[in-house]
Design a protein around this motif. Structure first.
Motif, PDB file in Angstrom:
ATOM      1  N   LEU A   1       0.792  -0.997   0.038  1.00 34.69           N
ATOM      2  CA  LEU A   1       0.084   0.181   0.186  1.00 34.69           C
ATOM      3  C   LEU A   1       0.956   1.368  -0.180  1.00 34.69           C
ATOM      4  CD1 LEU A   1      -2.675   0.980  -0.047  1.00 34.69           C
ATOM      5  CD2 LEU A   1      -2.898   0.978   2.584  1.00 34.69           C
ATOM      6  N   ARG A   2       1.882   1.226   0.948  1.00 35.53           N
ATOM      7  CA  ARG A   2       2.852   2.424   0.925  1.00 35.53           C
ATOM      8  C   ARG A   2       3.493   2.561  -0.668  1.00 35.53           C
ATOM      9  NH1 ARG A   2       4.572   0.057   5.858  1.00 35.53           N
ATOM     10  NH2 ARG A   2       3.691   1.517   7.842  1.00 35.53           N
ATOM     11  N   ALA A   3       3.891   1.506  -1.278  1.00 35.45           N
ATOM     12  CA  ALA A   3       4.364   1.709  -2.395  1.00 35.45           C
ATOM     13  C   ALA A   3       3.536   2.157  -3.477  1.00 35.45           C
ATOM     14  CB  ALA A   3       4.880   0.103  -2.791  1.00 35.45           C
ATOM     15  N   ALA A   4       2.300   1.473  -3.436  1.00 38.28           N
ATOM     16  CA  ALA A   4       1.457   2.282  -4.402  1.00 38.28           C
ATOM     17  C   ALA A   4       1.155   3.528  -4.234  1.00 38.28           C
ATOM     18  CB  ALA A   4       0.036   1.475  -4.306  1.00 38.28           C
ATOM     19  N   LEU A   5       0.893   4.300  -2.851  1.00 36.33           N
ATOM     20  CA  LEU A   5       0.837   5.693  -2.656  1.00 36.33           C
ATOM     21  C   LEU A   5       1.920   6.471  -3.186  1.00 36.33           C
ATOM     22  CD1 LEU A   5      -0.522   7.691  -1.398  1.00 36.33           C
ATOM     23  CD2 LEU A   5       0.655   7.462   0.535  1.00 36.33           C
ATOM     24  N   ALA A   6       3.101   5.833  -2.822  1.00 37.00           N
ATOM     25  CA  ALA A   6       4.340   6.475  -3.432  1.00 37.00           C
ATOM     26  C   ALA A   6       4.678   6.826  -4.997  1.00 37.00           C
ATOM     27  CB  ALA A   6       5.806   5.672  -2.731  1.00 37.00           C
ATOM     28  N   GLY A   7       4.043   5.479  -5.551  1.00 36.34           N
ATOM     29  CA  GLY A   7       3.900   5.745  -6.907  1.00 36.34           C
ATOM     30  C   GLY A   7       3.231   6.689  -7.717  1.00 36.34           C
ATOM     31  N   THR A   8       2.082   7.172  -6.948  1.00 39.10           N
ATOM     32  CA  THR A   8       1.314   8.425  -7.272  1.00 39.10           C
ATOM     33  C   THR A   8       1.853   9.636  -7.228  1.00 39.10           C
ATOM     34  OG1 THR A   8       0.206   8.462  -5.312  1.00 39.10           O
ATOM     35  CG2 THR A   8      -0.906   6.995  -6.774  1.00 39.10           C
ATOM     36  N   ARG A   9       3.164   9.873  -6.404  1.00 40.36           N
ATOM     37  CA  ARG A   9       3.632  10.898  -5.939  1.00 40.36           C
ATOM     38  C   ARG A   9       4.673  11.302  -7.362  1.00 40.36           C
ATOM     39  NH1 ARG A   9       4.947   8.819  -0.497  1.00 40.36           N
ATOM     40  NH2 ARG A   9       3.030   9.664   0.871  1.00 40.36           N
ATOM     41  N   ASP A  10       4.821  12.559  -7.433  1.00 40.90           N
ATOM     42  CA  ASP A  10       5.475  13.151  -8.531  1.00 40.90           C
ATOM     43  C   ASP A  10       5.493  12.670  -9.889  1.00 40.90           C
ATOM     44  OD1 ASP A  10       6.832  14.794  -6.589  1.00 40.90           O
ATOM     45  OD2 ASP A  10       7.872  13.320  -6.027  1.00 40.90           O
ATOM     46  N   THR A  11       4.142  12.016 -10.241  1.00 38.81           N
ATOM     47  CA  THR A  11       4.018  11.543 -11.490  1.00 38.81           C
ATOM     48  C   THR A  11       3.334  12.550 -12.291  1.00 38.81           C
ATOM     49  OG1 THR A  11       3.402   9.262 -10.454  1.00 38.81           O
ATOM     50  CG2 THR A  11       2.601   9.713 -12.677  1.00 38.81           C
ATOM     51  N   PRO A  12       3.775  12.562 -13.741  1.00 40.35           N
ATOM     52  CA  PRO A  12       3.283  13.575 -14.629  1.00 40.35           C
ATOM     53  C   PRO A  12       1.883  13.458 -14.839  1.00 40.35           C
ATOM     54  CG  PRO A  12       5.550  12.715 -15.286  1.00 40.35           C
ATOM     55  CD  PRO A  12       5.036  11.767 -14.274  1.00 40.35           C
TER      56      PRO A  12
ATOM     57  N   ARG B   1      -3.374   8.751 -13.894  1.00 40.33           N
ATOM     58  CA  ARG B   1      -4.504   7.906 -13.697  1.00 40.33           C
ATOM     59  C   ARG B   1      -3.963   6.693 -13.616  1.00 40.33           C
ATOM     60  NH1 ARG B   1      -8.658  10.345 -17.508  1.00 40.33           N
ATOM     61  NH2 ARG B   1      -8.750  11.716 -15.770  1.00 40.33           N
ATOM     62  N   ARG B   2      -3.291   6.193 -14.400  1.00 34.65           N
ATOM     63  CA  ARG B   2      -2.537   4.828 -14.255  1.00 34.65           C
ATOM     64  C   ARG B   2      -2.099   4.477 -12.843  1.00 34.65           C
ATOM     65  NH1 ARG B   2       1.994   1.470 -14.400  1.00 34.65           N
ATOM     66  NH2 ARG B   2       3.330   3.236 -15.118  1.00 34.65           N
ATOM     67  N   ARG B   3      -1.499   5.523 -12.156  1.00 30.91           N
ATOM     68  CA  ARG B   3      -0.939   5.225 -10.650  1.00 30.91           C
ATOM     69  C   ARG B   3      -2.041   5.233  -9.583  1.00 30.91           C
ATOM     70  NH1 ARG B   3       3.993   2.881 -10.548  1.00 30.91           N
ATOM     71  NH2 ARG B   3       5.612   3.968 -11.951  1.00 30.91           N
ATOM     72  N   ASP B   4      -3.028   6.143  -9.995  1.00 37.99           N
ATOM     73  CA  ASP B   4      -4.285   6.173  -9.445  1.00 37.99           C
ATOM     74  C   ASP B   4      -4.993   4.993  -9.365  1.00 37.99           C
ATOM     75  OD1 ASP B   4      -6.256   7.709  -7.889  1.00 37.99           O
ATOM     76  OD2 ASP B   4      -7.348   7.374  -9.699  1.00 37.99           O
ATOM     77  N   THR B   5      -5.160   4.315 -10.680  1.00 31.94           N
ATOM     78  CA  THR B   5      -5.877   2.935 -10.576  1.00 31.94           C
ATOM     79  C   THR B   5      -5.205   2.052  -9.885  1.00 31.94           C
ATOM     80  OG1 THR B   5      -6.709   3.724 -12.893  1.00 31.94           O
ATOM     81  CG2 THR B   5      -6.682   1.406 -12.429  1.00 31.94           C
ATOM     82  N   LEU B   6      -3.917   1.994  -9.984  1.00 34.48           N
ATOM     83  CA  LEU B   6      -3.146   1.071  -9.094  1.00 34.48           C
ATOM     84  C   LEU B   6      -3.303   0.986  -7.660  1.00 34.48           C
ATOM     85  CD1 LEU B   6       0.177   0.784 -11.594  1.00 34.48           C
ATOM     86  CD2 LEU B   6      -1.618  -0.805 -11.244  1.00 34.48           C
ATOM     87  N   LEU B   7      -3.185   2.054  -7.261  1.00 35.57           N
ATOM     88  CA  LEU B   7      -3.336   2.403  -5.690  1.00 35.57           C
ATOM     89  C   LEU B   7      -4.906   2.029  -5.433  1.00 35.57           C
ATOM     90  CD1 LEU B   7      -2.816   3.588  -2.874  1.00 35.57           C
ATOM     91  CD2 LEU B   7      -3.669   6.027  -3.909  1.00 35.57           C
ATOM     92  N   HIS B   8      -5.865   2.370  -6.181  1.00 41.21           N
ATOM     93  CA  HIS B   8      -7.175   1.777  -5.651  1.00 41.21           C
ATOM     94  C   HIS B   8      -7.477   0.350  -5.868  1.00 41.21           C
ATOM     95  CE1 HIS B   8      -9.270   5.807  -4.984  1.00 41.21           C
ATOM     96  NE2 HIS B   8      -8.354   6.319  -5.632  1.00 41.21           N
ATOM     97  N   LEU B   9      -6.771  -0.249  -6.843  1.00 40.64           N
ATOM     98  CA  LEU B   9      -6.919  -1.739  -6.997  1.00 40.64           C
ATOM     99  C   LEU B   9      -6.153  -2.254  -6.019  1.00 40.64           C
ATOM    100  CD1 LEU B   9      -6.152  -2.139 -10.979  1.00 40.64           C
ATOM    101  CD2 LEU B   9      -8.502  -2.602  -9.494  1.00 40.64           C
ATOM    102  N   THR B  10      -5.079  -1.622  -5.554  1.00 40.77           N
ATOM    103  CA  THR B  10      -4.281  -2.478  -4.200  1.00 40.77           C
ATOM    104  C   THR B  10      -5.146  -2.285  -3.199  1.00 40.77           C
ATOM    105  OG1 THR B  10      -2.058  -1.556  -5.264  1.00 40.77           O
ATOM    106  CG2 THR B  10      -2.354  -2.105  -2.744  1.00 40.77           C
ATOM    107  N   LEU B  11      -5.872  -1.311  -2.857  1.00 45.26           N
ATOM    108  CA  LEU B  11      -6.945  -1.244  -1.821  1.00 45.26           C
ATOM    109  C   LEU B  11      -7.794  -2.563  -1.849  1.00 45.26           C
ATOM    110  CD1 LEU B  11      -7.301   2.286  -0.804  1.00 45.26           C
ATOM    111  CD2 LEU B  11      -6.762   0.516   0.588  1.00 45.26           C
TER     112      LEU B  11
END
Length: 254
Positions: free
Chosen positions: A152-163, A168-178
């Protein structure tokens, strides 16, 4: 862009202002920008302020919506960028509604809109909220092991500093992880399906930097609530987050 006190009163006589009473109302604190944008878009889509007419002055509009002038200017900036309004300076200046363009957006946008034409927006939004609020609550109530917390922490980190283009792809991955960490494979599968539809809907509206920044703050608070095993805060945080996205989609697509 400021039009406070300039020129003639907006909308002519007092009864003209009543056109907005049923739409413009103070927004909730959690999603002020998104809900304010939803309401102003609804005003435009309903034709309550026809093309060529001026929106209420910034001060009046901010008061009606219960938002700061800074937030309102962010809303107006989005409307400018989308070609829905224009600013005029001078004694009779202000923010004026532009005629809506017909048939724009290119063949890709047209194909996407055809694909979602039969989608029941409200059904998607409600089902998404039920699944996401449930998943967040389950993750927090049951707790995550070290591996799950790390994911979960890694998924959140992936959304930071993303162009913005890749957010949207990183956001999707975070929600799918949850959803996957909820412990219910059925819930995760249902969420994956509704998220695909949700992304089609999101692809029909512009990426708004203000909204992405707001979403990121909500993501951070949500993950903290889950890791703290605060199920109530996790559910409420996810509910508010879903409501912000819903406000934007209703504003642009309803």
């Amino acid at each position: 862009m400021s039009q406070d006190g300039a020129g003639e009163p907006w909308g002519g006589p007092a009864p003209g202002r009543d056109r907005l009473a049923a739409v413009l109302r103070p927004v909730r604190a959690g999603n002020g920008f998104e809900e304010a944008l939803e309401q102003v878009l609804q005003v435009l889509r309903l034709g309550l302020v026809p093309a060529g007419e001026r929106l209420p002055a910034e001060r009046e509009l901010a008061e009606r919506l219960g938002v700061s002038r800074v937030t309102l200017r962010e809303v107006l900036r989005v409307l400018h960028e989308e070609g829905l309004v224009e600013s005029r300076r001078g004694r009779y200046g202000g923010t004026f509604v532009l005629p809506r363009a017909e048939g724009g957006g290119g063949s890709g946008a047209a194909e996407l809109r055809r694909r979602i034409a039969a989608v029941d927006l409200e059904d998607v939004l409600r089902f998404r909220e039920v699944l996401e609020v449930g998943a967040a609550g389950l993750c927090a109530a049951h707790g995550l092991d070290d591996a799950g917390a790390g994911r979960l922490r890694a998924a959140l980190a992936g959304t930071r500093d993303t162009p913005p283009g890749g957010y949207r792809r990183r956001d999707t991955l975070l929600h799918l992880t949850l959803a996957e960490l909820s412990g219910s494979p059925t819930l995760a599968a249902r969420y994956a399906a509704v998220r695909a539809t949700l992304n089609d809907l999101l692809d029909c509206i512009p990426l708004l930097v203000r909204n992405l920044e707001h979403s990121q703050r909500q993501h951070t608070a949500l993950v903290e609530a889950v890791l703290d095993r605060d199920a109530g805060a996790a559910r409420e945080g996810m509910r508010e987050h879903c409501a912000g996205t819903a406000a934007l989609l209703r504003g642009f697509l309803s």
